[in-house]
Motif scaffolding. Structure first.
Motif, mmCIF file in Angstrom:
data_model
loop_
_atom_site.group_PDB
_atom_site.id
_atom_site.type_symbol
_atom_site.label_atom_id
_atom_site.label_comp_id
_atom_site.label_asym_id
_atom_site.label_seq_id
_atom_site.Cartn_x
_atom_site.Cartn_y
_atom_site.Cartn_z
ATOM 1 N N ARG A 65 0.912 -0.944 0.094
ATOM 2 C CA ARG A 65 -0.062 0.065 -0.132
ATOM 3 C C ARG A 65 0.648 1.348 0.118
ATOM 4 N N MET A 66 1.730 1.240 0.839
ATOM 5 C CA MET A 66 2.703 2.326 0.746
ATOM 6 C C MET A 66 3.233 2.605 -0.376
ATOM 7 N N ILE A 67 4.169 1.943 -1.141
ATOM 8 C CA ILE A 67 4.466 1.939 -2.468
ATOM 9 C C ILE A 67 3.276 2.412 -3.337
ATOM 10 N N ALA A 68 2.395 2.008 -3.207
ATOM 11 C CA ALA A 68 1.192 2.262 -4.176
ATOM 12 C C ALA A 68 0.776 3.533 -4.030
ATOM 13 N N THR B 117 -3.542 -1.583 -8.424
ATOM 14 C CA THR B 117 -3.429 -2.960 -8.239
ATOM 15 C C THR B 117 -3.381 -3.243 -6.629
ATOM 16 N N ASP B 118 -2.573 -2.211 -5.855
ATOM 17 C CA ASP B 118 -2.457 -2.323 -4.586
ATOM 18 C C ASP B 118 -3.098 -1.436 -3.697
ATOM 19 N N LEU B 119 -3.914 -0.359 -4.327
ATOM 20 C CA LEU B 119 -4.513 0.532 -3.175
ATOM 21 C C LEU B 119 -5.857 0.117 -2.796
ATOM 22 N N PRO B 120 -6.019 0.297 -1.749
ATOM 23 C CA PRO B 120 -7.456 -0.159 -1.035
ATOM 24 C C PRO B 120 -8.612 0.767 -1.706
ATOM 25 N N SER C 174 -13.781 2.264 0.685
ATOM 26 C CA SER C 174 -14.577 1.619 1.973
ATOM 27 C C SER C 174 -13.707 0.555 2.627
ATOM 28 N N GLU C 175 -12.400 0.245 2.315
ATOM 29 C CA GLU C 175 -11.705 -0.595 2.859
ATOM 30 C C GLU C 175 -10.885 0.056 3.807
ATOM 31 N N TYR C 176 -10.648 1.466 3.914
ATOM 32 C CA TYR C 176 -9.797 2.349 4.673
ATOM 33 C C TYR C 176 -10.624 2.480 6.209
ATOM 34 N N SER C 177 -9.955 2.104 7.311
ATOM 35 C CA SER C 177 -10.824 2.672 8.565
ATOM 36 C C SER C 177 -10.854 4.453 8.536
ATOM 37 N N SER C 178 -11.376 4.744 9.347
ATOM 38 C CA SER C 178 -11.744 6.238 9.526
ATOM 39 C C SER C 178 -10.348 7.128 9.584
ATOM 40 N N VAL C 179 -9.484 6.661 10.555
ATOM 41 C CA VAL C 179 -8.134 7.253 10.752
ATOM 42 C C VAL C 179 -7.575 7.604 9.536
ATOM 43 N N ASN C 180 -7.631 6.662 8.611
ATOM 44 C CA ASN C 180 -7.006 6.785 7.144
ATOM 45 C C ASN C 180 -7.634 7.523 6.075
ATOM 46 N N LEU C 181 -8.777 7.994 6.485
ATOM 47 C CA LEU C 181 -9.514 8.864 5.642
ATOM 48 C C LEU C 181 -8.798 9.962 4.939
ATOM 49 N N GLY C 182 -8.774 9.994 3.660
ATOM 50 C CA GLY C 182 -8.034 11.052 2.877
ATOM 51 C C GLY C 182 -6.821 10.561 2.161
ATOM 52 N N ARG C 183 -6.387 9.174 2.592
ATOM 53 C CA ARG C 183 -5.403 8.629 1.647
ATOM 54 C C ARG C 183 -5.794 8.230 0.306
ATOM 55 N N ALA C 184 -4.902 8.176 -0.540
ATOM 56 C CA ALA C 184 -5.152 7.725 -1.913
ATOM 57 C C ALA C 184 -5.907 6.221 -1.783
#
Length: 525
Positions: A138-141, A197-200, A203-213
């Motif tokens: 995920r971080m690389i993506a 390919t590798d980004l969630p 809907s698969e992110y938790s609320s704390v990660n809202l705003g990530r790609a």
């Protein structure tokens, strides 16, 4: 997500690069830091947070105001400020030669600084001694998505640019050349495909990660990049897949799209995450930069009467209400006394209008307000844009029924009637819809540069120039007394536009000189 940014800013690892340095002469992290860092998940995540922070950086002047400058170069926006020096913006907005101006130079430099941060993640995270392989991917993506974003911002403004994909010392990139526009886009496409390919999903992110790609954001940008290249079949497919994912939808009311109380809404695919915590420079300044000088604002980037007329001619009163505030209006959505009979002094403001989308109601403003603490997230890609891009691609591919369905969803929200036309008439309706729906959101210039009109010219060439419709409107047709009376910004904006020059911005002159000529200037600058 904002907590991650705070951790990043407190970390000694990432050094903010000197604002005056050229991208060919920027410092690179020492090998001792790189050898001892990336030893755990937290350290890896801090560097990824640095990649996000480089989207808009930590102040108004590095990157974010350049977006306003691009709208100034269209029929939607004036420079606006008629009380201060216009030297930073007059050549960019009125089609002079801005190759030596600060906004372009800063934008170029800070985009490459962001690319460097992404390259570090892409190089170092694969071998970091962490056990969570899904997080590693995920971080690389995320870094590839953000690198693609940075290069897209460069190529759509300057054409083909130097493409750097590794951590390079300054001496290792001396003599570097620009890639072609096609080669630059090819790299962007590859980064986005890898990211998808590798980004969630959102809907698969938790609320704390809202705003990530997210996977959806990468798909949306891939569709936009296809559209910008005229790859309509590819654009239609990826945008249809995105729509069918049902991860996003329109906000019920248009007024909520840019509401400070509706950050990261169901309509948002990607936006700059801002915070009002005054301990850090993690907020935005564009509400101040574009605000009324009678209300602590700086009055740069003011809407034109030509844009207002487009809304009125279309019977689009709802979006007009939430896009343009005019001198003497009561500001919608702000019930405080300061917003009644709102003052935008005509002598200080070219059009006596401001952008409502960036306006923050007085009771929701942080203290201090004129600082980098405003937490109105900046929307970069939203679902209405996706629907209209899909409609455009479908229309270009002869799939007008699908185009009308997507267009209908956007128009239904603001109570406009269905469009029943086909072919070029439908094409023109979609183009108008983009102007009205996305007004003052930094889309207009790039649409006008890429659209082909029936006379074989790019749309911008028919709007600007001595015989351009916008120029003629302001010089011979407009009856707007605010704009006619205030000539401290000349109403002849666009009269010096050149078709053989002004479909791109110039490469900053410092970059050309410091490269020793290996980076070639765009034609006729």
């Amino acid at each position: 997500m904002k907590k991650i940014f705070k951790i990043f800013l407190g970390s000694a690892f990432i050094l903010l690069l000197n604002s005056c340095s050229d991208f060919l002469d920027r410092p690179v992290l020492g090998t001792e830091n790189l050898d001892t860092y990336f030893q755990n998940e937290e350290e890896c995540l801090k560097q990824v947070a640095g990649c996000y922070q480089s989207i808009f950086w930590d102040d108004w002047w590095q990157v974010s105001v350049f977006y306003i400058g691009t709208d100034m170069a269209t029929d939607d926006m004036w420079m606006g400020n008629t009380t201060q020096s216009q030297s930073d913006w007059i050549r960019m907005s009125h089609y002079g030669n801005p190759k030596q101006d600060g906004p372009l130079s800063n934008y170029w430099q800070y985009r490459y600084k962001g690319i460097l941060r992404c390259n570090i993640v892409i190089a170092k995270v694969p071998n970091a001694p962490i056990t969570n392989e899904n997080l590693r991917k995920r971080m690389i993506a995320e870094a590839k998505f953000l690198r693609a974003f940075q290069y897209f911002e460069l190529v759509k403004n300057f054409g083909g640019v130097p493409v750097i994909l590794e951590m390079k010392l300054p001496e290792e990139i001396l003599g570097i050349n620009r890639k072609s526009t096609e080669e630059t886009y090819a790299q962007i496409e590859q980064d986005l495909k890898d990211a998808i390919t590798d980004l969630p999903k959102r809907s698969e992110y938790s609320s704390v990660n809202l705003g990530r790609a997210t996977k959806g954001a990468a798909m949306g940008y891939l569709g936009k990049i296809y559209l910008y290249q005229g790859k309509f079949a590819e654009a239609e497919k990826v945008l249809k897949d995105l729509i069918d994912s049902n991860e996003y939808d329109l906000c019920t009311n248009f007024k909520d799209v840019w509401s400070i109380e509706n950050n990261n809404s169901i309509e948002s695919l990607f936006e700059v995450q801002y915070s009002s915590d005054i301990s850090y420079n993690l907020g935005g300044r564009l509400p101040v930069f574009t605000g009324s000088r009678d209300d602590t604002g700086w009055s740069w980037g003011l809407p034109t009467s030509n844009l207002e007329k487009a809304f009125m001619d279309a019977g689009d009163t709802e979006r007009l209400k939430w896009t343009i505030v005019k001198n003497g209006d009561d500001v919608p959505g702000d019930d405080t006394p300061e917003a009644k009979n709102y003052l935008i002094t005509p002598d200080k403001h070219k059009s006596a209008r401001i952008n409502r989308k960036f306006y923050i109601p007085h009771n929701l403003r942080p203290t201090p307000y004129d600082a980098n603490h405003n937490n109105l997230n900046h929307r970069l890609l939203r679902y209405a844009d996706v629907l209209l891009m899909y409609a455009e691609a479908a229309n270009q591919n002869g799939n007008d029924s699908e185009a009308r369905k997507a267009l209908k969803r956007v128009r239904d929200r603001v109570g406009l009637s269905d469009v029943t036309s086909s072919g070029k008439t439908l094409r023109d309706a979609i183009r108008l819809e983009r102007r009205l729906e996305l007004a003052l959101e930094h889309q207009r210039l790039y649409d006008l540069r890429r659209w082909n009109d029936d006379n074989g010219k790019k749309a911008l060439c028919n709007i600007m120039g001595e015989n351009g419709t916008f120029v003629r409107y302001n010089l011979y047709e407009s009856t707007d007394q605010y704009e006619i009376t205030n000539q401290k910004e000349n109403s002849n904006k666009g009269i010096t536009f050149r078709e053989d020059r002004d479909l791109l911005f110039p490469i900053p002159n410092t970059e050309v000189l410091l490269s020793g000529g290996s980076i070639e200037q765009n034609p006729n600058f």
